[in-house]
Design a protein around this motif. Structure first.
Motif, PDB file in Angstrom:
ATOM      1  N   GLY A 142       0.860  -1.179   0.000  1.00  0.00           N
ATOM      2  CA  GLY A 142       0.000   0.000   0.000  1.00  0.00           C
ATOM      3  C   GLY A 142       0.894   1.225   0.000  1.00  0.00           C
ATOM      4  N   GLY A 194      -2.527   0.543  -8.858  1.00  0.00           N
ATOM      5  CA  GLY A 194      -3.671  -0.221  -8.350  1.00  0.00           C
ATOM      6  C   GLY A 194      -3.572  -0.760  -6.939  1.00  0.00           C
ATOM      7  N   VAL A 195      -2.524  -0.445  -6.167  1.00  0.00           N
ATOM      8  CA  VAL A 195      -2.464  -0.936  -4.780  1.00  0.00           C
ATOM      9  C   VAL A 195      -3.259   0.017  -3.875  1.00  0.00           C
ATOM     10  CG1 VAL A 195      -0.168  -1.957  -5.157  1.00  0.00           C
ATOM     11  CG2 VAL A 195      -0.348   0.328  -4.129  1.00  0.00           C
ATOM     12  N   PRO A 196      -3.658  -0.418  -2.661  1.00  0.00           N
ATOM     13  CA  PRO A 196      -4.349   0.503  -1.751  1.00  0.00           C
ATOM     14  C   PRO A 196      -3.541   1.781  -1.539  1.00  0.00           C
ATOM     15  CG  PRO A 196      -4.526  -1.721  -0.927  1.00  0.00           C
ATOM     16  CD  PRO A 196      -3.569  -1.778  -2.103  1.00  0.00           C
ATOM     17  N   ASP A 217      -7.915  -5.141   1.727  1.00  0.00           N
ATOM     18  CA  ASP A 217      -7.754  -5.149   0.263  1.00  0.00           C
ATOM     19  C   ASP A 217      -8.655  -4.096  -0.392  1.00  0.00           C
ATOM     20  OD1 ASP A 217      -6.556  -5.925  -2.069  1.00  0.00           O
ATOM     21  OD2 ASP A 217      -7.813  -7.691  -2.385  1.00  0.00           O
ATOM     22  N   GLY A 258      -8.721  -1.374  -2.531  1.00  0.00           N
ATOM     23  CA  GLY A 258      -7.941  -0.707  -3.577  1.00  0.00           C
ATOM     24  C   GLY A 258      -8.690   0.453  -4.199  1.00  0.00           C
ATOM     25  N   GLU A 301      -9.765   0.948  -7.094  1.00  0.00           N
ATOM     26  CA  GLU A 301     -10.832   0.636  -8.064  1.00  0.00           C
ATOM     27  C   GLU A 301     -12.203   0.613  -7.389  1.00  0.00           C
ATOM     28  OE1 GLU A 301      -8.664  -1.497  -6.903  1.00  0.00           O
ATOM     29  OE2 GLU A 301      -9.857  -3.149  -6.101  1.00  0.00           O
TER      30      GLU A 301
END
Ligand code: FES
Length: 580
Positions: free
Chosen positions: A121, A143-145, A252, A254, A256
């Motif tokens: 993250g 795309g990671v947290p 998790d 993220g 998105e």
């Protein structure tokens, strides 16, 4: 996108680096030990990258070395392991020829640094104009947290009992100096008083606009964008970012799930209600496209027509600065005022909905954050124009210009370069009237180069001396978010690539019709065709290096000026490399 079931130590992204019993992982673990860490320091824990845009030539981020320590403290408290990583510090004041030239470089660097390192993250530390979109664009693709940690606005400026606003008052007093109305001593006093603490410009300029947009999108802790940099609450917020990002990794959660169509729309509505910088157009579109949201100029214009401007913060507002906005309740209070216009089901970095994050938010000063029944301006901050001068759009900030220019017709005075324009405006004998329309071209993404903030063309001395302080100005440049006036910006396509602005000639009549969102040159189509056939492209600005790459791949203003090759796979996190 289905709900994630969360991460375990075995499924952490960083476990790919550190868990296997093979030679490569042995190397990774031994190098961590070389850094002085035992395995229990980092194995099986979320590894958090603290991407820090600190630099000794970025006055807005002067507190970031200390704040990075606060973030790391929070990460450790929550059982994570933080690593600070330097990131390109694109500062607005010193970076030439234009900071915008380097926004995409920061976006690329952010994406690649995250992807190539064992990070689960990230906390993104930015605030000075281009750092916000640059960091967010790159992290969205990685795309990671992620949590965005805004630098926070600086304290109000002060000089001789007068409150000064970043940028806006510099332009204003510069005109007074050119008119001979202030002394050198006063000018020096203003120089020393206008930037009194660390933090970003404290008008609703590009920095405050972009951090507000990021806050409204759900990417910061709620209301974080309003906290002044020098307030101890900013330090506490930084530590809270560290704690929260560790939880986000386990959940998790993220980007998105956060930056959805509805979240982008929320951000645009909030931008309109705050009196946002015109730069918001370019950056919001670019950020949205990285998240797979096809947000356009027309969407912005629709929201601009229906969202009243309620933040009475300069330059679009008349009175106050960001410090006042914070004391009045900050962005949460503003969002509470317009809650029924927002999609409050959007998820934020807190894991809660926006509606839950706004619970209890209150306005403490309704002259700073106005009720919808008493807006600063009945429409939003920006209006988007089209016409034969700007087929792919242009932008204007109606609330920041004299209303008499909202419908205006006048003869064009066209300049092909900034030096040519500068020479003319300093010429006290320049043959110009207040009805003239000053035009600067070759100042767009490719022509500038790098889309510089030249769009608030100085009022010619000849008019300043007569007492005029505004006139209609048109360019394919941007302007600072702290600027104001009847300035049409971002004309697209830009003249350097043969856009219609390249065909305009001094003496042609230009017509702005803001209520109908039109900008036209009153020249017949046959004549324009003749001029188009005779037009030849200028010499390229760069023959080598990053500038060469920028020129070949930057998209036009209406597409957000991202690189065309970074938009491939539009809207999806770019994924992990197969070879490890
Ligand atoms: Fe950094 Fe204005 S110069 S925010």
């Amino acid at each position: 996108m289905g709900e994630s079931t969360g991460k375990t130590p075995e499924t952490l992204r960083s476990a790919r680096w550190f868990a296997p019993d093979d030679l490569r992982s042995f190397g990774h673990r031994s190098r961590m030990m070389q850094l002085g860490y035992d395995e229990e320091d980092f194995r099986g824990k979320p590894i958090i990258g603290v991407l820090n845009t600190w630099s000794e030539l970025n006055s807005c981020h002067g507190h970031f070395r200390e704040r990075a320590q606060d973030v790391k403290r929070g990460v450790a408290q929550a059982g994570g392991f933080a690593v600070e990583m330097p990131s390109l510090s694109v500062d607005e004041s010193f970076t030439k020829p234009s900071s915008m030239l380097y926004r995409n470089m920061l976006a690329m660097e952010t994406e690649e640094m995250i992807r190539s390192h064992p990070l689960d993250g990230v906390v993104l530390m930015g605030g000075c104009d281009k750092t916000t979109p640059g960091l967010v664009m790159g992290a969205l693709t990685a795309g990671v947290p992620m949590i965005y940690l805004p630098a926070g606005p600086m304290l109000r400026g002060h000089y001789a009992g007068r409150i000064l606003g970043s940028g806006s008052d510099a332009w204003k007093f510069w005109d007074e100096r050119r008119a001979g109305n202030i002394t050198d001593e006063e000018w020096l006093g203003i120089q020393g008083g206008i930037a009194r603490s660390v933090g970003t410009c404290m008008t609703m300029g590009t920095a405050s606009t972009m951090t507000a947009i990021t806050d409204a999108m759900g990417l910061t802790l709620p209301g974080a964008s309003s906290i002044p940099a020098a307030d101890s609450g900013h330090q506490r917020m930084s530590t809270a970012c560290g704690r929260r990002i560790v939880e986000m990794v386990w959940e998790d959660l993220g980007p998105e799930r956060i930056v959805t169509d509805a979240a982008v729309r929320n951000a645009a509505i909030v931008a309109m209600a705050t009196g946002c910088s015109t730069n918001a157009v370019v950056h919001l579109i670019a950020m949205a496209r990285r998240a797979g949201v096809d947000f356009t100029l027309d969407d912005l214009d629709e929201l601009g027509r229906t969202t009243p401007l309620i933040a009475n913060v300069r330059p679009a507002g008349k009175e106050y600065l960001m410090e006042d906005f914070f004391y009045a309740g900050g962005l949460r209070a503003l969002m509470k005022q317009i809650e029924e216009r927002l999609d409050t089901s959007c998820v934020t970095v807190t894991g809660k909905t926006l509606g839950e994050c706004l619970e209890g938010a209150e306005v403490y000063n309704d002259d700073v954050i106005r009720p919808l029944s008493n807006p600063v301006y009945h429409e939003g901050s920006l209006a988007l124009l089209r016409g034969n001068l700007c087929p792919d759009g242009a932008v204007i900030k109606p609330a920041a210009c004299d209303p008499k220019f909202h419908v205006h017709e006048g003869p064009a005075l066209v300049f092909d370069s900034y030096p040519e324009m500068k020479k003319a405006v300093d010429d006290e004998t320049l043959d110009i009237t207040p009805d003239h329309v000053m035009v600067l071209r070759n100042a767009g993404p490719q022509g500038g180069p790098g889309f510089p903030e030249w769009g608030m063309l100085p009022i010619p001395k000849a008019l300043i001396k007569q007492g005029h302080r505004d006139m209609l100005r048109i360019s394919d440049a941007r302007m600072s978010g702290t600027s104001y006036g009847a300035c049409v910006l971002h004309v697209a396509p830009e003249s350097f690539v043969g856009g219609a602005l390249a065909l305009l000639r001094t003496g042609d009549t230009v017509r702005l019709d803001l209520p109908n969102r039109r900008l036209d040159m009153l020249v017949d189509e046959e004549e324009l065709e003749r001029r188009r056939a005779a037009w030849t492209p200028p010499e390229p600005r760069f023959e080598r290096g990053y500038g060469w790459m920028f020129s070949r791949h930057v998209t036009q203003a209406d597409k957000g000026c991202d690189f065309d090759y970074l938009e491939r796979g539009f809207g999806r996190a770019a994924g992990e490399p197969d070879i490890f």
